[in-house]
Design a protein around this motif. Structure first.
Motif, PDB file in Angstrom:
ATOM      1  N   GLY A  34       0.797  -1.199   0.021  1.00 48.56           N
ATOM      2  CA  GLY A  34      -0.065   0.017   0.176  1.00 48.56           C
ATOM      3  C   GLY A  34       0.691   1.039   0.000  1.00 48.56           C
ATOM      4  N   GLY A  36       0.780   5.647   1.553  1.00 49.49           N
ATOM      5  CA  GLY A  36      -0.013   6.522   2.253  1.00 49.49           C
ATOM      6  C   GLY A  36       0.983   7.839   2.139  1.00 49.49           C
ATOM      7  N   SER A  37       0.606   8.807   2.831  1.00 50.53           N
ATOM      8  CA  SER A  37       1.279  10.272   2.923  1.00 50.53           C
ATOM      9  C   SER A  37       2.742  10.073   3.364  1.00 50.53           C
ATOM     10  CB  SER A  37       0.285  11.208   3.556  1.00 50.53           C
ATOM     11  OG  SER A  37       0.306  10.688   4.792  1.00 50.53           O
ATOM     12  N   PHE A  38       2.861   9.034   4.244  1.00 51.70           N
ATOM     13  CA  PHE A  38       4.542   8.930   4.778  1.00 51.70           C
ATOM     14  C   PHE A  38       5.258   8.320   3.565  1.00 51.70           C
ATOM     15  CE2 PHE A  38       7.667   6.601   6.861  1.00 51.70           C
ATOM     16  CZ  PHE A  38       8.235   7.405   7.725  1.00 51.70           C
ATOM     17  N   GLY A  39       4.578   7.352   3.020  1.00 53.79           N
ATOM     18  CA  GLY A  39       5.500   6.632   2.171  1.00 53.79           C
ATOM     19  C   GLY A  39       4.734   5.095   1.412  1.00 53.79           C
ATOM     20  N   ALA A  60       5.901  -5.871   7.495  1.00 55.21           N
ATOM     21  CA  ALA A  60       5.639  -4.731   6.443  1.00 55.21           C
ATOM     22  C   ALA A  60       6.497  -3.684   6.647  1.00 55.21           C
ATOM     23  CB  ALA A  60       4.139  -4.227   6.806  1.00 55.21           C
ATOM     24  N   LYS A  62       7.646   0.212   5.776  1.00 51.87           N
ATOM     25  CA  LYS A  62       7.356   1.212   5.523  1.00 51.87           C
ATOM     26  C   LYS A  62       8.186   2.394   5.088  1.00 51.87           C
ATOM     27  CE  LYS A  62       3.361   3.162   7.315  1.00 51.87           C
ATOM     28  NZ  LYS A  62       2.694   4.125   8.391  1.00 51.87           N
ATOM     29  N   GLU A 106       4.924  -5.642  12.433  1.00 54.45           N
ATOM     30  CA  GLU A 106       4.307  -6.912  12.138  1.00 54.45           C
ATOM     31  C   GLU A 106       3.478  -7.094  10.828  1.00 54.45           C
ATOM     32  OE1 GLU A 106       1.145  -8.158  14.968  1.00 54.45           O
ATOM     33  OE2 GLU A 106       1.371  -6.268  15.542  1.00 54.45           O
ATOM     34  N   MET A 108       0.304  -7.410   8.691  1.00 53.34           N
ATOM     35  CA  MET A 108      -1.165  -7.784   9.004  1.00 53.34           C
ATOM     36  C   MET A 108      -1.905  -8.250   7.782  1.00 53.34           C
ATOM     37  SD  MET A 108      -1.545  -7.091  12.010  1.00 53.34           S
ATOM     38  CE  MET A 108      -3.354  -6.421  12.355  1.00 53.34           C
ATOM     39  N   THR A 112      -6.595  -3.457   5.626  1.00 50.74           N
ATOM     40  CA  THR A 112      -7.218  -2.546   6.520  1.00 50.74           C
ATOM     41  C   THR A 112      -8.741  -3.137   6.694  1.00 50.74           C
ATOM     42  OG1 THR A 112      -8.127  -1.307   4.652  1.00 50.74           O
ATOM     43  CG2 THR A 112      -6.148  -0.648   5.600  1.00 50.74           C
ATOM     44  N   ASP A 168      -0.767   3.593  12.844  1.00 54.65           N
ATOM     45  CA  ASP A 168      -0.556   4.880  12.421  1.00 54.65           C
ATOM     46  C   ASP A 168      -0.604   5.929  13.431  1.00 54.65           C
ATOM     47  OD1 ASP A 168       0.304   6.154   9.880  1.00 54.65           O
ATOM     48  OD2 ASP A 168      -1.533   5.471   8.822  1.00 54.65           O
TER      49      ASP A 168
END
Ligand SMILES: Nc1ncnc2c1ncn2[C@@H]1O[C@H](COP(=O)(O)OP(=O)(O)OP(=O)(O)O)[C@@H](O)[C@H]1O
Length: 321
Positions: A34, A36-39, A60, A62, A106, A108, A112, A168
């Motif tokens: 996935g 998001g705005s962080f990366g 995961a 990020k 970890e 998932m 979501t 998050d």
């Protein structure tokens, strides 16, 4: 909690990785989970033999792309290092070489809550409501209280068994620490977004989450969800027509009309526009604990197959506890 205190309590502090190590752990070819705005988030695996003694596991990873988000990165690290709760995502490690930032969690498997929301049965729905209320209670109990500010189905990840974990924490606020502004239009109270967040902001978001779980859909504009539920169910201020909001599978998997009415009332109350009309987190936990599952439907298991069936999303075994 310091690293030493964590070790003593049997918890492992997050590992500081090198970027070169993480490159080795990233699955090849790259598997993007996935963005998001962080990366960008990639799937990886930590092998059995590793120098930190970590158990072999899927993770995961990020990676911060776009603008650098050091404040969010530090907030995420400091909260996940100091707080432990079964419904909070575990931070396995991180990497920070001053130019680049990376967080390792970890893995998932189910992604979501947002992508699973339309397929849940009542026992699972109830579990998610209770688990999230319990996490928010735990965060608000800290000294100083932690205000999550961005509770929404996109920030709740689900493991193999569809158990929810909050993720998050970059926009969270602890005392004076954290970004001034945070949250998401619609699922967060305006005070969270405009910089004067109090714990009541999270209560608002729990309300929206409860209603979203009951309606089994995510509205792009969550303010409209609240207006819709109110419009469909309230008759002279009392919750009446629950069947207009709840899909059949919740009512056939153990949710009674009485429970549905109570849950809708609670959701609407939490998402009151006026801060002072919102209940306390203790009251929410208590109300949720009173909601039950119809006696003959005491167990529910969701599996891969069930997620893709249209009419019968729950495998319900009668009589099992
Ligand atoms: N631990 C995880 N296991 C599996 N998938 C994950 C995990 N963490 C994130 N993802 C996937 O990556 C996506 C993006 O992650 P996330 O929303 O945390 O990124 P972000 O950059 O922090 O986003 P935001 O814009 O909300 O700050 C998620 O929606 C989810 O699908």
């Amino acid at each position: 909690m310091t690293g030493a205190e964590m070790e003593r309590s049997g918890r492992r502090p997050p590992v500081k990785f090198l970027f070169s190590e993480l490159e080795e752990y990233e699955n090849q070819p790259p598997e993007k989970l996935g963005q998001g705005s962080f990366g960008v988030v990639f799937k990886g695996s930590i092998p059995e033999k590793n120098k930190w003694g970590l158990p072999a596991q899927e993770v995961a990873i990020k990676v911060n792309t776009g603008t650098k988000k050091k404040i969010e990165f530090n907030m995420e690290r400091s909260i996940l290092e100091s707080i432990e709760h079964k419904n909070i995502i575990k931070l396995v490690g991180f990497a920070d070489d001053n130019n680049r930032l990376c967080l390792v969690y970890e893995y998932m498997r189910r992604g979501t809550l947002k992508i699973n929301i339309s397929d849940l049965c009542w026992p699972k729905t109830l579990q998610i409501m209770r688990d999230m209320a319990s996490v928010i209670f735990h965060l608000h109990q800290q000294d100083p209280p932690i205000i999550f500010r961005d509770l929404k189905s996109e920030n709740i990840l689900m493991n193999e068994n569809f158990d929810p974990k909050l993720s998050d924490f970059g926009l969270a606020k602890r005392g004076k620490e954290g970004l001034k502004f945070g949250g998401t239009e619609g699922s967060s109270d305006v005070t969270a977004i405009h910089g004067s967040a109090t714990p009541l902001c999270d209560i608002y978001s729990i309300g929206i989450l409860i209603l979203e779980l009951l309606a089994q859909k995510v509205f792009r504009d969550r303010g409209k969800l609240l207006a819709w539920v109110r419009g469909e169910t309230l008759v002279k201020g009392k919750v009446r027509n629950v069947k207009r909001v709840l899909r059949k599978n919740l009512l056939t998997s153990g949710c009674t009309v009485k429970n549905a009415r109570r849950a809708i009332k609670l959701g609407i109350q939490c998402a009151s526009y006026k801060n002072n009309d919102r209940p306390t987190i203790q009251y929410i936990c208590k109300e949720l604990s009173k909601l039950g599952v119809m006696k003959s439907l005491t167990s529910c298991f969701l599996n891969f197959f069930d997620l893709f069936t249209i009419n019968c999303n729950c495998v319900i075994s009668t009589g099992a506890s």
